[in-house]
Design a protein around this motif. Structure first.
Motif, mmCIF file in Angstrom:
data_model
loop_
_atom_site.group_PDB
_atom_site.id
_atom_site.type_symbol
_atom_site.label_atom_id
_atom_site.label_comp_id
_atom_site.label_asym_id
_atom_site.label_seq_id
_atom_site.Cartn_x
_atom_site.Cartn_y
_atom_site.Cartn_z
ATOM 1 N N ARG A 15 0.813 -1.210 0.000
ATOM 2 C CA ARG A 15 0.000 0.000 0.000
ATOM 3 C C ARG A 15 0.852 1.269 0.000
ATOM 4 N NH1 ARG A 15 -4.043 -0.014 4.691
ATOM 5 N NH2 ARG A 15 -5.150 1.463 3.341
ATOM 6 N N ARG A 16 1.678 1.456 1.012
ATOM 7 C CA ARG A 16 2.461 2.695 1.106
ATOM 8 C C ARG A 16 3.533 2.792 0.021
ATOM 9 N NH1 ARG A 16 4.174 3.854 7.245
ATOM 10 N NH2 ARG A 16 4.869 5.785 6.210
ATOM 11 N N GLU A 17 4.124 1.655 -0.345
ATOM 12 C CA GLU A 17 5.179 1.640 -1.358
ATOM 13 C C GLU A 17 4.646 1.070 -2.679
ATOM 14 O OE1 GLU A 17 8.333 -0.599 0.411
ATOM 15 O OE2 GLU A 17 8.648 0.863 2.029
ATOM 16 N N ALA A 18 3.390 1.319 -2.961
ATOM 17 C CA ALA A 18 2.741 0.745 -4.140
ATOM 18 C C ALA A 18 3.457 1.124 -5.424
ATOM 19 C CB ALA A 18 1.281 1.208 -4.210
ATOM 20 N N ARG A 19 3.395 0.199 -6.393
ATOM 21 C CA ARG A 19 3.882 0.446 -7.753
ATOM 22 C C ARG A 19 2.689 0.563 -8.686
ATOM 23 N NH1 ARG A 19 7.181 -2.348 -3.929
ATOM 24 N NH2 ARG A 19 9.274 -2.728 -4.777
ATOM 25 N N PRO A 20 2.825 1.289 -9.796
ATOM 26 C CA PRO A 20 1.724 1.342 -10.774
ATOM 27 C C PRO A 20 1.380 -0.059 -11.251
ATOM 28 C CG PRO A 20 3.407 2.977 -11.278
ATOM 29 C CD PRO A 20 3.982 2.100 -10.210
ATOM 30 N N ASP A 21 0.092 -0.353 -11.375
ATOM 31 C CA ASP A 21 -0.308 -1.711 -11.749
ATOM 32 C C ASP A 21 -0.833 -1.817 -13.176
ATOM 33 O OD1 ASP A 21 -2.841 -0.628 -11.695
ATOM 34 O OD2 ASP A 21 -3.633 -1.977 -10.152
ATOM 35 N N GLY A 22 -0.587 -0.801 -13.989
ATOM 36 C CA GLY A 22 -1.044 -0.872 -15.374
ATOM 37 C C GLY A 22 -0.390 0.190 -16.227
ATOM 38 N N PRO A 23 -0.449 0.023 -17.541
ATOM 39 C CA PRO A 23 0.126 1.014 -18.470
ATOM 40 C C PRO A 23 -0.513 2.385 -18.281
ATOM 41 C CG PRO A 23 -0.421 -1.019 -19.610
ATOM 42 C CD PRO A 23 -1.023 -1.127 -18.249
ATOM 43 N N GLY A 24 0.312 3.419 -18.305
ATOM 44 C CA GLY A 24 -0.199 4.774 -18.192
ATOM 45 C C GLY A 24 -0.572 5.193 -16.792
ATOM 46 N N CYS A 25 -0.306 4.332 -15.792
ATOM 47 C CA CYS A 25 -0.651 4.656 -14.409
ATOM 48 C C CYS A 25 0.549 5.253 -13.683
ATOM 49 C CB CYS A 25 -1.125 3.408 -13.665
ATOM 50 S SG CYS A 25 -2.638 2.678 -14.310
ATOM 51 N N LEU A 47 -4.959 4.090 -2.326
ATOM 52 C CA LEU A 47 -4.484 2.796 -1.839
ATOM 53 C C LEU A 47 -4.199 2.793 -0.340
ATOM 54 C CD1 LEU A 47 -2.026 2.560 -4.773
ATOM 55 C CD2 LEU A 47 -3.570 0.671 -4.295
ATOM 56 N N TRP A 48 -3.747 3.909 0.148
ATOM 57 C CA TRP A 48 -3.352 4.007 1.563
ATOM 58 C C TRP A 48 -3.532 5.439 2.014
ATOM 59 C CZ3 TRP A 48 0.348 7.054 3.996
ATOM 60 C CH2 TRP A 48 0.629 6.722 5.346
ATOM 61 N N SER A 49 -3.821 5.599 3.309
ATOM 62 C CA SER A 49 -3.884 6.942 3.878
ATOM 63 C C SER A 49 -3.366 6.903 5.303
ATOM 64 C CB SER A 49 -5.326 7.486 3.842
ATOM 65 O OG SER A 49 -6.188 6.685 4.631
ATOM 66 N N GLY A 50 -2.681 7.966 5.667
ATOM 67 C CA GLY A 50 -2.232 8.150 7.039
ATOM 68 C C GLY A 50 -2.817 9.438 7.564
ATOM 69 N N LEU A 51 -4.069 9.377 7.974
ATOM 70 C CA LEU A 51 -4.828 10.587 8.297
ATOM 71 C C LEU A 51 -5.222 10.627 9.771
ATOM 72 C CD1 LEU A 51 -7.165 10.555 5.163
ATOM 73 C CD2 LEU A 51 -5.038 11.844 5.461
ATOM 74 N N THR A 52 -5.602 11.791 10.208
ATOM 75 C CA THR A 52 -6.100 12.005 11.557
ATOM 76 C C THR A 52 -7.481 12.644 11.458
ATOM 77 O OG1 THR A 52 -5.167 14.236 11.726
ATOM 78 C CG2 THR A 52 -3.745 12.376 12.367
ATOM 79 N N ALA A 53 -8.116 12.783 12.602
ATOM 80 C CA ALA A 53 -9.434 13.418 12.619
ATOM 81 C C ALA A 53 -9.380 14.838 12.087
ATOM 82 C CB ALA A 53 -9.997 13.405 14.036
ATOM 83 N N SER A 54 -8.258 15.502 12.276
ATOM 84 C CA SER A 54 -8.142 16.890 11.831
ATOM 85 C C SER A 54 -7.742 17.033 10.369
ATOM 86 C CB SER A 54 -7.126 17.642 12.707
ATOM 87 O OG SER A 54 -5.843 17.050 12.600
ATOM 88 N N SER A 55 -7.163 15.974 9.775
ATOM 89 C CA SER A 55 -6.700 16.085 8.387
ATOM 90 C C SER A 55 -7.558 15.314 7.392
ATOM 91 C CB SER A 55 -5.257 15.583 8.276
ATOM 92 O OG SER A 55 -5.165 14.191 8.570
ATOM 93 N N GLY A 189 9.712 -7.159 -5.362
ATOM 94 C CA GLY A 189 10.177 -6.527 -4.140
ATOM 95 C C GLY A 189 9.166 -6.457 -3.022
ATOM 96 N N THR A 190 7.879 -6.718 -3.316
ATOM 97 C CA THR A 190 6.875 -6.636 -2.251
ATOM 98 C C THR A 190 6.791 -7.925 -1.449
ATOM 99 O OG1 THR A 190 5.044 -7.445 -3.619
ATOM 100 C CG2 THR A 190 5.497 -5.073 -3.670
ATOM 101 N N GLY A 191 7.062 -9.065 -2.088
ATOM 102 C CA GLY A 191 6.903 -10.355 -1.426
ATOM 103 C C GLY A 191 5.495 -10.900 -1.492
ATOM 104 N N PHE A 192 4.546 -10.087 -1.976
ATOM 105 C CA PHE A 192 3.144 -10.502 -2.031
ATOM 106 C C PHE A 192 2.705 -10.706 -3.477
ATOM 107 C CE2 PHE A 192 3.438 -8.493 2.065
ATOM 108 C CZ PHE A 192 2.562 -9.198 2.876
ATOM 109 N N ALA A 193 1.939 -11.759 -3.680
ATOM 110 C CA ALA A 193 1.263 -11.996 -4.952
ATOM 111 C C ALA A 193 -0.234 -11.889 -4.693
ATOM 112 C CB ALA A 193 1.616 -13.372 -5.509
ATOM 113 N N GLY A 194 -0.900 -11.025 -5.451
ATOM 114 C CA GLY A 194 -2.335 -10.815 -5.260
ATOM 115 C C GLY A 194 -3.158 -11.708 -6.164
#
Length: 264
Positions: A15-25, A47-55, A189-194
């Motif tokens: 999520r945080r270190e995501a790579r584009p998953d398609g052409p033109g992305c 894909l990911w967010s690091g938010l608070t109640a104020s942001s 590099g992610t170690g995960f296969a979706g």
């Protein structure tokens, strides 16, 4: 496996270190979120967010402004462990529509690759490598899920043309007709296969095809050195995956924003 450690690894690498998953992305990290922006047929969203109640509210407004300025529908992929705890309520208040909640399930690839899962007699697996194969896969997708696979077809054709090393697609064929299909996407590099899109036409369900396609993709992932498998599992597939050895780490809900739906 330590569930908390694997979930933290998934959040960081996928999520945080995501790579584009398609052409033109392209992947952008702005305003406390990680988002993907691409062509209309691609997956567009957060894909990911690091938010608070104020942001949170400001970040939501910024993403709506960004994607609608491009004429894009988009998805905010919300996980139950994301902060703030009322982020889903805030998205609904901003005009997002929640979809079906799914379970984030993860398993060790080697364990699933070792699962005995024979295909039913008379069924062959055909790798999808060209437009003909994509048409077979989309035919299964439409019949299995009752949806329009036009965007999926365009996206998969683009991936096969420009990112063939990161996508695996296969169709199960019986008596010359496609009866089940599935995809797998990997990012080095992610170690995960979706694992994505595992679907079987109604008349062929209950014969072990879903299980066989999971094991087939696991063996490919193992050969490519990916230690983890990840699935967003529906209520129908969750029990099968649990029996195979997958563990629920969280849940995820798609929040969709469609400009025409919010403006009337």
């Amino acid at each position: 496996m330590d569930d908390a450690e694997v979930l933290a690894l998934f959040d960081r690498r996928v999520r945080r270190e995501a790579r584009p998953d398609g052409p033109g992305c392209r992947i952008e990290r702005v305003g406390g979120v990680v988002r993907q922006t691409g062509p209309a047929e691609a997956w567009n969203g957060v894909l990911w967010s690091g938010l608070t109640a104020s942001s949170a509210d400001r970040a939501i407004e910024e993403q709506v402004r960004h994607f609608t300025s491009l004429g894009r529908e988009f998805e905010w992929k919300l996980y139950e462990h994301d902060e703030p705890g009322d982020l889903g309520d805030r998205l609904r208040a901003a005009g997002f529509a929640p979809g079906q909640r799914e379970a984030l399930m993860v398993a060790e690839t080697a364990r699933i690759a070792a699962v005995p899962a024979a295909l039913p007699a008379g069924v062959d697996l055909v790798p999808v490598t060209d437009a003909t194969g994509v048409d077979l896969l989309v035919d299964v997708h439409d019949r299995a899920f009752g949806t329009d696979g036009t965007r999926l077809r365009r996206r998969l054709l683009g991936q096969l043309a420009e990112q063939a090393g990161t996508v695996v697609a296969v169709v199960a064929v019986a008596d010359g007709r496609p009866v089940s299909s599935a995809r797998m996407e990997t990012a080095p590099g992610t170690g995960f296969a979706g694992l994505w899109g595992g679907g079987t036409v109604p008349e062929w369900r209950g014969r072990g095809l879903y299980r066989a396609l999971v094991a087939h993709r696991a063996r490919i992932a193992a050969d490519r050195g990916h230690p983890w498998l990840q699935v967003d599992a529906s209520d129908d597939s969750r029990p099968v995956l649990a029996r195979l050895g997958f563990t629920v780490l969280s849940t995820t809900t798609p929040y969709d924003y469609r400009p025409d739906a919010t403006t009337g």
